[in-house]
Scaffold this motif. Sequence first.
Motif, mmCIF file in Angstrom:
data_model
loop_
_atom_site.group_PDB
_atom_site.id
_atom_site.type_symbol
_atom_site.label_atom_id
_atom_site.label_comp_id
_atom_site.label_asym_id
_atom_site.label_seq_id
_atom_site.Cartn_x
_atom_site.Cartn_y
_atom_site.Cartn_z
ATOM 1 N N GLU A 219 0.832 -1.214 0.000
ATOM 2 C CA GLU A 219 0.000 0.000 0.000
ATOM 3 C C GLU A 219 0.862 1.258 0.000
ATOM 4 O OE1 GLU A 219 -2.917 0.506 3.303
ATOM 5 O OE2 GLU A 219 -3.414 -1.556 2.690
ATOM 6 N N ARG A 220 1.886 1.264 0.851
ATOM 7 C CA ARG A 220 2.742 2.441 0.953
ATOM 8 C C ARG A 220 3.522 2.664 -0.344
ATOM 9 N NH1 ARG A 220 4.634 5.720 5.277
ATOM 10 N NH2 ARG A 220 2.960 4.755 6.444
ATOM 11 N N ALA A 221 3.871 1.555 -1.019
ATOM 12 C CA ALA A 221 4.606 1.682 -2.283
ATOM 13 C C ALA A 221 3.777 2.464 -3.307
ATOM 14 C CB ALA A 221 4.963 0.306 -2.825
ATOM 15 N N LEU A 222 2.462 2.233 -3.302
ATOM 16 C CA LEU A 222 1.587 2.983 -4.217
ATOM 17 C C LEU A 222 1.577 4.466 -3.831
ATOM 18 C CD1 LEU A 222 -1.419 0.469 -4.494
ATOM 19 C CD2 LEU A 222 0.377 0.890 -6.197
ATOM 20 N N ALA A 223 1.557 4.734 -2.525
ATOM 21 C CA ALA A 223 1.552 6.132 -2.050
ATOM 22 C C ALA A 223 2.842 6.848 -2.439
ATOM 23 C CB ALA A 223 1.369 6.159 -0.536
ATOM 24 N N VAL A 224 3.929 6.088 -2.552
ATOM 25 C CA VAL A 224 5.224 6.684 -2.879
ATOM 26 C C VAL A 224 5.389 6.892 -4.391
ATOM 27 C CG1 VAL A 224 7.697 6.109 -2.869
ATOM 28 C CG2 VAL A 224 6.391 5.944 -0.770
ATOM 29 N N GLY A 225 4.550 6.193 -5.173
ATOM 30 C CA GLY A 225 4.612 6.448 -6.615
ATOM 31 C C GLY A 225 4.697 5.225 -7.505
ATOM 32 N N ALA A 226 4.658 4.018 -6.915
ATOM 33 C CA ALA A 226 4.646 2.817 -7.764
ATOM 34 C C ALA A 226 3.327 2.773 -8.536
ATOM 35 C CB ALA A 226 4.803 1.570 -6.906
ATOM 36 N N VAL A 227 3.378 2.268 -9.775
ATOM 37 C CA VAL A 227 2.125 2.164 -10.538
ATOM 38 C C VAL A 227 1.416 0.851 -10.232
ATOM 39 C CG1 VAL A 227 2.795 3.658 -12.455
ATOM 40 C CG2 VAL A 227 3.342 1.211 -12.563
ATOM 41 N N LEU A 316 15.567 16.424 -1.971
ATOM 42 C CA LEU A 316 14.614 16.462 -0.852
ATOM 43 C C LEU A 316 13.988 17.839 -0.718
ATOM 44 C CD1 LEU A 316 16.707 14.384 1.703
ATOM 45 C CD2 LEU A 316 14.513 13.697 0.699
ATOM 46 N N ASP A 317 14.749 18.879 -1.105
ATOM 47 C CA ASP A 317 14.289 20.258 -0.980
ATOM 48 C C ASP A 317 13.459 20.698 -2.199
ATOM 49 O OD1 ASP A 317 14.156 22.628 0.468
ATOM 50 O OD2 ASP A 317 15.872 23.507 -0.572
ATOM 51 N N SER A 318 13.423 19.850 -3.232
ATOM 52 C CA SER A 318 12.820 20.267 -4.504
ATOM 53 C C SER A 318 11.299 20.151 -4.537
ATOM 54 C CB SER A 318 13.385 19.406 -5.644
ATOM 55 O OG SER A 318 12.884 18.077 -5.533
ATOM 56 N N GLY A 319 10.741 19.415 -3.569
ATOM 57 C CA GLY A 319 9.300 19.195 -3.592
ATOM 58 C C GLY A 319 8.907 17.996 -4.432
ATOM 59 N N ALA A 320 9.886 17.314 -5.046
ATOM 60 C CA ALA A 320 9.569 16.189 -5.934
ATOM 61 C C ALA A 320 9.478 14.849 -5.196
ATOM 62 C CB ALA A 320 10.625 16.092 -7.039
ATOM 63 N N MET A 321 9.754 14.863 -3.908
ATOM 64 C CA MET A 321 9.738 13.591 -3.166
ATOM 65 C C MET A 321 8.489 13.516 -2.269
ATOM 66 S SD MET A 321 12.495 11.725 -3.861
ATOM 67 C CE MET A 321 13.351 10.878 -2.522
ATOM 68 N N PRO A 322 7.832 12.338 -2.218
ATOM 69 C CA PRO A 322 6.629 12.165 -1.390
ATOM 70 C C PRO A 322 7.007 11.946 0.074
ATOM 71 C CG PRO A 322 7.137 10.122 -2.532
ATOM 72 C CD PRO A 322 8.190 11.113 -2.951
ATOM 73 N N LEU A 323 7.445 13.036 0.725
ATOM 74 C CA LEU A 323 8.068 12.916 2.044
ATOM 75 C C LEU A 323 7.146 12.323 3.100
ATOM 76 C CD1 LEU A 323 9.895 16.363 1.956
ATOM 77 C CD2 LEU A 323 10.878 14.103 1.548
ATOM 78 N N ASP A 324 5.841 12.658 3.041
ATOM 79 C CA ASP A 324 4.921 12.136 4.054
ATOM 80 C C ASP A 324 4.808 10.618 3.990
ATOM 81 O OD1 ASP A 324 4.520 14.652 4.937
ATOM 82 O OD2 ASP A 324 2.591 14.944 3.919
ATOM 83 N N ALA A 325 4.957 10.072 2.785
ATOM 84 C CA ALA A 325 4.864 8.622 2.645
ATOM 85 C C ALA A 325 6.204 7.935 2.915
ATOM 86 C CB ALA A 325 4.375 8.267 1.240
#
Length: 360
Positions: A219-227, A316-325
Amino acid sequence: MRFNADLGALCRSMIAVPNDLMAAAVYVGDGHIAVERVPVPEVRPGELLVEVSECGICGSDLHLVFSRYAKPGAILGHEWSGTVVAGEGAASGWTTGERVVFSPTPGCGVCRPCRRGRPSVCLQRQPSDIREMRGAFAQYIAVSSANLLRIPESLPSRVAAVAEPTAIALHAVELSGVRPDDRVLVTGGGPVGLIIVAVLRARGVADVTVCEPVALRRERALAVGAVGTVAPEDLVDPSLGGTVAEPYAVAFECSGHASAAERALGQLDFAGTLVFVGTGSEPTRVNHNRMIILELEAVGTFNYSAEGFRPALDLLDSGAMPLDALIEADAVPLSGVMEAMERLSRGEIPAKVLVEPGVS
Ligand SMILES: [Zn+2]
Ligand SMILES: [Zn+2]
């Protein structure tokens, strides 16, 4: 002016550490960690004393504890961010209050791996015995001022603490030679696998599938961006000398399990690449016939690329990473390290757990 031991003592008194003791989560042997009062580390010439803000729990910490590999008395924890508390007098111009992470020393530039653009395995690297390290599951850590990087103003310290695993993931993705239109498989959806997925997505690789036995982590993998996600038992074996119906161009093995690596090899397409990211105790068996017929490649990745942690902090500072997940919302105090490690090893926590040594 060089920073010397006297200044270290002076600065320790400046920060009013009672009796020069601090709290630390210490490996006490027999697979256990306990909070103890230990001396604040001595600050040697060229070093600074840093108060640890956050320190992530790494898979290697679990390995050192549960495989009883660490030496009793060791303080683990290497994924940290902190604040310089003893800066005056440092040759490098650091001052107290600056927020920092530790960045690895670049390679020597002249040895064979360095000349081949692989400073991550520079032959001149100082061998450090991680089994008896003095790490950052502690209120203070003494580090070489030459290895510190400033944390960007806009980046919270808790996010900067994941610069190390992010740098590892960036290096693995770089070495893999993955291209944006590749189908990618990641085996192991724990903290390492999740950061690999996030870095792949941030680098424009869209088609990423995670193979993971624990539903919570899928489940978390999907939240991080896995298709997509798949359980290991649902992956079919390829025909002899052929491929599965929907093969992958690149597979990142992040679980450290030999069975996962062997299964990942079977999922690769012609000219595919298996990237070993996760270490484990069982050696992987490689079907060499399959490697030959499909012209597969296997690559191991270790440490970081030549730029150290700077690209990781920038990403990490760019906003491109799903930090909450990627980072568990609840940090734990030193007294919670052992329980968090046990839960991580059982797969009950999907993402990165941060330890806050200053919180009791
Ligand atoms: Zn680590
Ligand atoms: Zn070198």
